[in-house]
Design a protein around this motif. Structure first.
Motif, short mmCIF file in Angstrom:
data_model
loop_
_atom_site.label_atom_id
_atom_site.label_comp_id
_atom_site.label_asym_id
_atom_site.label_seq_id
_atom_site.Cartn_x
_atom_site.Cartn_y
_atom_site.Cartn_z
N GLY A 59 0.80 -1.22 0.00
CA GLY A 59 0.00 0.00 0.00
C GLY A 59 0.84 1.27 0.00
N ILE A 60 1.54 1.51 1.10
CA ILE A 60 2.28 2.75 1.25
C ILE A 60 3.30 2.94 0.12
N SER A 61 4.11 1.92 -0.13
CA SER A 61 5.18 2.04 -1.12
C SER A 61 4.67 2.24 -2.55
N ARG A 62 3.40 1.96 -2.76
CA ARG A 62 2.83 2.09 -4.11
C ARG A 62 2.15 3.43 -4.36
N VAL A 63 2.10 4.29 -3.34
CA VAL A 63 1.48 5.60 -3.53
C VAL A 63 2.39 6.45 -4.40
N GLU A 64 1.83 6.97 -5.47
CA GLU A 64 2.61 7.78 -6.40
C GLU A 64 3.15 9.03 -5.72
N GLY A 65 4.43 9.30 -5.94
CA GLY A 65 5.07 10.46 -5.34
C GLY A 65 5.95 10.12 -4.15
N ILE A 66 5.86 8.89 -3.65
CA ILE A 66 6.74 8.47 -2.56
C ILE A 66 8.07 8.04 -3.16
#
Length: 92
Positions: A59-66
């Motif tokens: 979830g977290i690692s797949r958020v665009e812009g991270i």
């Protein structure tokens, strides 16, 4: 309950929208914008260790812009009362 503290580096121009996207993820209880070497801190709370991979890697690692994350898993929680007791030397 297992708690993980996820330090998140982002594209600095998109901090508010990335924070909102993180806050919407199941398992993420809180997201803070912070000063220092990272842009956001996300608190993840799950019942089983196996769920951490779903929330963080899935979830977290797949958020665009991270642009990167570092995760710390909490061993023990201390309340304000516990901290006051830990630092009480018994001197009055």
């Amino acid at each position: 309950m297992i708690t993980a503290i996820v330090n998140v580096r982002t594209d600095g121009r998109r901090i508010p929208e990335i924070a909102e996207a993180l806050a919407d993820l199941a398992g993420v209880s809180e997201v803070y914008s912070v000063t220092g070497e990272v842009d956001l801190v996300a608190l993840v709370r799950v019942r089983r260790h196996e769920e951490l991979a779903d929330v963080i890697a899935g979830g977290i690692s797949r958020v665009e812009g991270i642009t990167g994350t570092t995760t710390n898993i909490a061993f023990r929680a201390y309340s304000r009362h516990d901290l006051e007791s830990a630092f009480d030397l018994g001197l009055d």
